[in-house]
Every structure is written in C-alpha cells, then in structure tokens.
Design an enzyme around this catalytic site. Structure first.
Site, mmCIF file in Angstrom:
data_model
loop_
_atom_site.group_PDB
_atom_site.id
_atom_site.type_symbol
_atom_site.label_atom_id
_atom_site.label_comp_id
_atom_site.label_asym_id
_atom_site.label_seq_id
_atom_site.Cartn_x
_atom_site.Cartn_y
_atom_site.Cartn_z
ATOM 1 N N GLU A 1 -8.079 -4.556 17.321
ATOM 2 C CA GLU A 1 -8.249 -4.128 15.939
ATOM 3 C C GLU A 1 -9.737 -3.880 15.649
ATOM 4 O OE1 GLU A 1 -6.980 -7.105 13.171
ATOM 5 O OE2 GLU A 1 -5.128 -6.035 12.768
ATOM 6 N N ARG B 1 -1.802 -4.670 16.727
ATOM 7 C CA ARG B 1 -1.142 -4.137 15.532
ATOM 8 C C ARG B 1 -0.896 -2.634 15.676
ATOM 9 N NH1 ARG B 1 -3.918 -7.921 11.676
ATOM 10 N NH2 ARG B 1 -2.527 -9.735 11.522
HETATM 11 C C1 LIG Z 1 -2.607 -2.593 10.242
HETATM 12 C C2 LIG Z 1 -3.367 -3.592 9.441
HETATM 13 C C3 LIG Z 1 -4.185 -4.581 9.973
HETATM 14 C C4 LIG Z 1 -4.693 -5.291 8.854
HETATM 15 C C5 LIG Z 1 -5.542 -6.388 8.743
HETATM 16 N N1 LIG Z 1 -5.812 -6.845 7.487
HETATM 17 C C6 LIG Z 1 -6.741 -7.975 7.357
HETATM 18 C C7 LIG Z 1 -6.145 -9.271 7.812
HETATM 19 C C8 LIG Z 1 -7.322 -10.008 8.419
HETATM 20 O O1 LIG Z 1 -7.995 -10.735 7.386
HETATM 21 C C9 LIG Z 1 -8.259 -8.916 8.902
HETATM 22 C C10 LIG Z 1 -8.215 -8.682 10.400
HETATM 23 O O2 LIG Z 1 -6.910 -8.523 10.854
HETATM 24 O O3 LIG Z 1 -7.855 -7.718 8.222
HETATM 25 C C11 LIG Z 1 -5.275 -6.267 6.346
HETATM 26 O O4 LIG Z 1 -5.541 -6.747 5.235
HETATM 27 N N2 LIG Z 1 -4.459 -5.180 6.445
HETATM 28 C C12 LIG Z 1 -4.156 -4.701 7.689
HETATM 29 N N3 LIG Z 1 -3.375 -3.661 8.057
#
Ligand SMILES: Cc1cc2cn([C@H]3C[C@H](O)[C@@H](CO)O3)c(=O)nc2[nH]1
Length: 224
Positions: free
Chosen positions: A40, A93
């Site tokens: 990520e 993810r």
């Molecule tokens: C695909 C996707 C990944 C993702 C991660 N996050 C956030 C959750 C964690 O705090 C951080 C790293 O995963 O980003 C988010 O709010 N929305 C997301 N959508």
C-alpha cells in the site's frame, strides 16, 4: 523459477483490517524471486505534493474523506495496472476493499454525502467494467477488532491514534460480509483465511500454509 508464458501473473490480493499484519505478511514473501510485492503506498497518501491526505482525512473526515478515498483509489488502480516481471503478483488491498470496506464504511456512518458516495461508486463500476483488475486468490488476514486496536496503539502511526474500536469493529464486519458471508458486493477470487490474531512468533506456521497454497495454485495457473 517459473517462466510466465501467460500474460497476466497469478494475482493475489492481501486483505484485512487496519493493523491485521498485512505488511508483515507481505515482507515474508520478499524472499521469493518469482513474486512481485506491491505494498500500500501509504507514503504517497501522506505526502501528495506536500499534503498529508491521510492526516487530513483522520482529522476532518467529513471534509477530506472523499478527497482521500479518491486518491487512494487512483493509487490502487495504478497497482492493479502495474505490469510485473514475475509470474506471481501480491497486492496489499485492492479497489474491491476500497469500495466494499472503506468507502462502504464511511457512506454508512454518514461521513460521505450520498452524492459523494455515488461518484466513488460510479468510478468503481466503470473501472470494474472496463479495466482488468482480476485476482486469482484473496488472502484474508482475519483479526479481532480488539487485537488490531491494541496493535495500532503499539505501532503508533500518528495519524491513526484517534481510530476508535467501534470503527475497527464495523470495518471488520464489512470484511466478513464481503469475504466470508459474501453478502456485500463481489468477491473476485477464492479466499484463503489466515488467523491474524496469532502474534509474530506463532504466525509463521500460518504464513507457511499460505505460501504452499499460493505457490501450488500459481504453478497450476502458470503452467496451464
Ligand atoms: C483501499 C484502501 C486502503 C485504505 C486505507 N485507509 C487507511 C487505513 C490505515 O489507517 C491507513 C493505511 O492502510 O490508511 C483508508 O482509510 N482507506 C483505504 N482504502
């Protein structure tokens, strides 16, 4: 070394709640020359032309969640589209968890305005119908919300310290509905569930189990 004659590599999405151990899991596969790891791009979310979108989102979700999720989806699409030199591709993810876990969550809890949700949903539908974002396997790191809540505190990523247990509980339920109960959206591949409650010392056995599943299935697909 497997030679990859077929075009698309054997593609694995690694899915799970915040703090479920995805990054640690992916690091275990660094050792394999046949596998490309796409983690990520959190650092990109923390610094887009100087703006920390992750921090802005957690500090004022109503104002920034749309902007943040929109950029996250672009970086996810970039990962889906990346051509990898290896026969196996592991992604942390996907556009599916973006849509069915995170965007679903902030729509349901009222952070996203329905019009904003509609726009993000249209982007997902268009991409899903026009751009190949398939997977051959999903590895689901299944973890209890209380355990990931504790880990998030220990990990101490500053932007996440305000994440309440309730947020993690609803995110967990969305992962369960999507990947286990299959009552939410489309589950794009067979799911291998790992017990991500295990701590580091014990989880190596779980990694070994997934390793065999991934490599055996990849061999089948690549050699077909
Ligand atoms: C695909 C996707 C990944 C993702 C991660 N996050 C956030 C959750 C964690 O705090 C951080 C790293 O995963 O980003 C988010 O709010 N929305 C997301 N959508």
């Amino acid at each position: 070394k497997m030679n990859n004659t077929s075009k698309r590599p054997f593609t694995v999405f690694v899915e799970g709640n915040i703090g479920s151990g995805k990054t640690t899991f992916l690091e275990h596969f660094c050792q394999f020359e046949d596998i490309t790891l796409l983690t990520e791009p959190v650092e990109a979310w923390r610094n887009l032309k100087g703006w920390n979108l992750l921090d802005l989102m957690y500090k004022d979700p109503a104002k920034w969640a749309m902007t943040f999720q929109s950029y996250v989806s672009l970086t996810m699409l970039d990962m889906h589209c990346k051509v990898t030199p290896t026969p196996i591709k592991l992604m942390e993810r996907s556009l599916y968890s973006a849509r069915y876990c995170f965007v679903e969550q902030i729509m349901r809890n009222g952070t996203l305005h329905p019009a904003q949700f509609a726009v993000l949903d249209e982007w997902f539908r268009f991409i899903h119908n026009h751009i190949p974002i398939e997977a051959d396997l999903i590895v689901y790191l299944k973890a209890s919300p209380a355990i990931v809540h504790e880990r998030i505190k220990q990990r101490a990523r500053s932007e996440e310290q305000c994440v309440p247990l309730s947020y993690l509980e609803s995110l967990h339920k969305l992962h369960e509905d999507w990947l286990i109960h299959k009552t939410l959206g489309e589950c794009p591949a067979p799911v291998l569930v790992l017990d991500a409650d295990l701590d580091l010392s014990e989880i190596t056995e779980e990694y070994k189990r997934s390793e065999h599943q991934i490599l055996r299935q990849a061999v089948d697909v690549v050699m077909r």
